[in-house]
Design an enzyme around this catalytic site. Structure first.
Site, PDB file in Angstrom:
ATOM      1  N   SER A 146       0.884  -1.177   0.000  1.00 22.09           N
ATOM      2  CA  SER A 146       0.000   0.000   0.000  1.00 22.09           C
ATOM      3  C   SER A 146       0.914   1.217   0.000  1.00 22.09           C
ATOM      4  O   SER A 146       2.063   1.128   0.447  1.00 22.09           O
ATOM      5  CB  SER A 146      -0.854  -0.001   1.266  1.00 22.09           C
ATOM      6  OG  SER A 146      -1.585   1.204   1.364  1.00 22.09           O
ATOM      7  N   TYR A 159      -1.495  -1.328  10.437  1.00 23.28           N
ATOM      8  CA  TYR A 159      -1.616  -1.542   8.984  1.00 23.28           C
ATOM      9  C   TYR A 159      -0.434  -0.899   8.260  1.00 23.28           C
ATOM     10  O   TYR A 159       0.230  -1.531   7.435  1.00 23.28           O
ATOM     11  CB  TYR A 159      -2.940  -0.949   8.496  1.00 23.28           C
ATOM     12  CG  TYR A 159      -3.208  -1.126   7.018  1.00 23.28           C
ATOM     13  CD1 TYR A 159      -3.696  -2.326   6.527  1.00 23.28           C
ATOM     14  CD2 TYR A 159      -2.982  -0.082   6.115  1.00 23.28           C
ATOM     15  CE1 TYR A 159      -3.942  -2.496   5.173  1.00 23.28           C
ATOM     16  CE2 TYR A 159      -3.236  -0.240   4.764  1.00 23.28           C
ATOM     17  CZ  TYR A 159      -3.719  -1.452   4.295  1.00 23.28           C
ATOM     18  OH  TYR A 159      -3.968  -1.611   2.954  1.00 23.28           O
TER      19      TYR A 159
HETATM   20  P1  NAD Z   1     -10.883  -6.803   0.960  1.00 25.51           P
HETATM   21  O1  NAD Z   1     -11.240  -6.764   2.395  1.00 25.51           O
HETATM   22  O2  NAD Z   1     -11.978  -6.824  -0.038  1.00 25.51           O
HETATM   23  O3  NAD Z   1      -9.938  -8.054   0.645  1.00 25.51           O
HETATM   24  C1  NAD Z   1      -9.106  -8.656   1.588  1.00 25.51           C
HETATM   25  C2  NAD Z   1      -9.347 -10.158   1.534  1.00 25.51           C
HETATM   26  O4  NAD Z   1      -8.437 -10.779   2.451  1.00 25.51           O
HETATM   27  C3  NAD Z   1     -10.772 -10.562   1.961  1.00 25.51           C
HETATM   28  O5  NAD Z   1     -11.332 -11.434   1.018  1.00 25.51           O
HETATM   29  C4  NAD Z   1     -10.558 -11.253   3.292  1.00 25.51           C
HETATM   30  O6  NAD Z   1     -11.502 -12.260   3.591  1.00 25.51           O
HETATM   31  C5  NAD Z   1      -9.153 -11.821   3.108  1.00 25.51           C
HETATM   32  N1  NAD Z   1      -8.512 -12.181   4.369  1.00 25.51           N
HETATM   33  C6  NAD Z   1      -8.495 -11.468   5.525  1.00 25.51           C
HETATM   34  N2  NAD Z   1      -7.842 -12.156   6.474  1.00 25.51           N
HETATM   35  C7  NAD Z   1      -7.418 -13.321   5.904  1.00 25.51           C
HETATM   36  C8  NAD Z   1      -6.691 -14.444   6.384  1.00 25.51           C
HETATM   37  N3  NAD Z   1      -6.276 -14.530   7.643  1.00 25.51           N
HETATM   38  N4  NAD Z   1      -6.442 -15.436   5.504  1.00 25.51           N
HETATM   39  C9  NAD Z   1      -6.884 -15.393   4.237  1.00 25.51           C
HETATM   40  N5  NAD Z   1      -7.590 -14.359   3.727  1.00 25.51           N
HETATM   41  C10 NAD Z   1      -7.846 -13.339   4.567  1.00 25.51           C
HETATM   42  O7  NAD Z   1      -9.958  -5.557   0.716  1.00 25.51           O
HETATM   43  P2  NAD Z   1      -9.024  -5.101  -0.504  1.00 25.51           P
HETATM   44  O8  NAD Z   1      -8.962  -3.636  -0.421  1.00 25.51           O
HETATM   45  O9  NAD Z   1      -9.400  -5.753  -1.772  1.00 25.51           O
HETATM   46  O10 NAD Z   1      -7.627  -5.662  -0.017  1.00 25.51           O
HETATM   47  C11 NAD Z   1      -6.753  -6.405  -0.850  1.00 25.51           C
HETATM   48  C12 NAD Z   1      -5.335  -5.951  -0.551  1.00 25.51           C
HETATM   49  O11 NAD Z   1      -5.148  -4.627  -1.057  1.00 25.51           O
HETATM   50  C13 NAD Z   1      -5.043  -5.882   0.946  1.00 25.51           C
HETATM   51  O12 NAD Z   1      -3.742  -6.384   1.187  1.00 25.51           O
HETATM   52  C14 NAD Z   1      -5.101  -4.403   1.239  1.00 25.51           C
HETATM   53  O13 NAD Z   1      -4.312  -4.053   2.339  1.00 25.51           O
HETATM   54  C15 NAD Z   1      -4.544  -3.836  -0.057  1.00 25.51           C
HETATM   55  N6  NAD Z   1      -4.832  -2.416  -0.303  1.00 25.51           N
HETATM   56  C16 NAD Z   1      -6.106  -1.991  -0.479  1.00 25.51           C
HETATM   57  C17 NAD Z   1      -6.341  -0.638  -0.729  1.00 25.51           C
HETATM   58  C18 NAD Z   1      -7.731  -0.105  -0.960  1.00 25.51           C
HETATM   59  O14 NAD Z   1      -7.896   1.113  -1.069  1.00 25.51           O
HETATM   60  N7  NAD Z   1      -8.746  -0.960  -1.058  1.00 25.51           N
HETATM   61  C19 NAD Z   1      -5.283   0.271  -0.786  1.00 25.51           C
HETATM   62  C20 NAD Z   1      -3.999  -0.211  -0.576  1.00 25.51           C
HETATM   63  C21 NAD Z   1      -3.780  -1.558  -0.343  1.00 25.51           C
END
Ligand code: NAD
Length: 247
Positions: A146, A159
């Protein structure tokens, strides 16, 4: 322009039940890849796989907690069995807990679970996927970090720390795995409409007021990130090394 092709590509994707991971699984499958979706969320993981199959793609769901080594070991051995090998790994599993909580109030348990899932989970996935890649003499790993904790601060103490760690892990593995033909890139998405981001915004609104919603009104579509990840996985991205920042 010629459409990118991932035909025959064998991909394991953690965190594929919702958000960026789900969009990536679906996008890569429509480009011809076989995809194993790993997540703790069985309901949405199964529905992701059903959606891919309806679109004519090949996918499997394996319930996995990425913070537990035996789960991740099982994920990779089952993936090997389903796919016949592992060409690419995408680590998208992540959590963001207790956004806006000041450091002096942050619970050790929140810190530990965040580091365990976001950082240790990325390490474990790489640890157990790399042997198959070394066997092939090639592979691609895309770790989702991120901007938070890499180029900027985060609203969420643990985070931000975990994502700085993911960036460091990715850079370190990139150097260590290069001679085995394995490319490692770290992807830092901007603000994307997903359950994780929407949860953070709700906590910001509760703490700072409605202005926080306005400040977060320009969110990106997970499909946009999925397209970038599918490109990074493809041979066309052979020259890309390092961290890639999206909007
Ligand atoms: P999201 O919550 O939709 O996806 C995260 C997924 O991880 C979910 O399906 C959840 O069930 C799964 N998860 C959580 N704990 C887990 C575990 N112990 N074992 C297996 N799976 C697990 O959110 P997202 O935004 O799509 O996140 C995806 C990645 O992108 C993450 O690493 C997040 O930090 C990163 N990210 C997101 C953003 C944003 O703006 N959405 C920005 C920067 C980084």
């Amino acid at each position: 322009m010629e459409r990118m092709n991932l035909k025959g590509s064998r991909i394991v994707l953690t965190g594929g039940a919702t958000g960026i991971g789900r969009a990536t699984a679906i996008h890569c499958a429509t480009l011809g890849a076989g995809v194993v979706v790993a997540d703790i969320n069985e309901v949405d993981g199964d529905s992701c796989v059903s959606q891919i199959k309806k679109l004519g793609g090949e996918a499997w769901f394996i319930k996995t907690d990425v913070s537990i080594e035996s789960d991740v070991r099982n994920l990779m051995s089952e993936s090997y069995r389903y796919l016949g090998g592992i060409d690419s790994l995408v680590t998208a599993a992540g959590i963001a807990r207790d956004s806006m909580v000041p450091v002096e109030d942050l619970l050790e348990e929140v810190w530990d679970s965040t580091i365990d899932i976001n950082l240790k989970g990325s390490f474990l996935a790489a640890k157990h996927a790399v042997p198959s890649m070394k066997e092939n003499g090639r592979g691609v790993i895309v770790m989702i970090a991120s901007g938070a904790g890499v180029t900027s601060a985060s609203s969420t103490v643990s985070y931000g720390a975990s994502k700085g760690g993911v960036n460091g892990l990715g850079m370190t593995l990139a150097a260590k795995l290069r001679d085995h033909g394995i490319r490692v890139n770290v992807l830092c998405p901007g603000s994307i409409t997903t359950p994780l981001k929407l949860g953070i915004i709700e906590r910001q609104v509760a703490s700072l007021g409605e202005g926080a919603r306005v400040a977060n009104s320009d969110l990106g579509d997970p499909v946009g990130v999925a397209k970038i990840i599918s490109f990074l996985i493809s041979d066309d991205a052979d020259y890309i090394r390092g961290a890639v920042f999206t909007r």
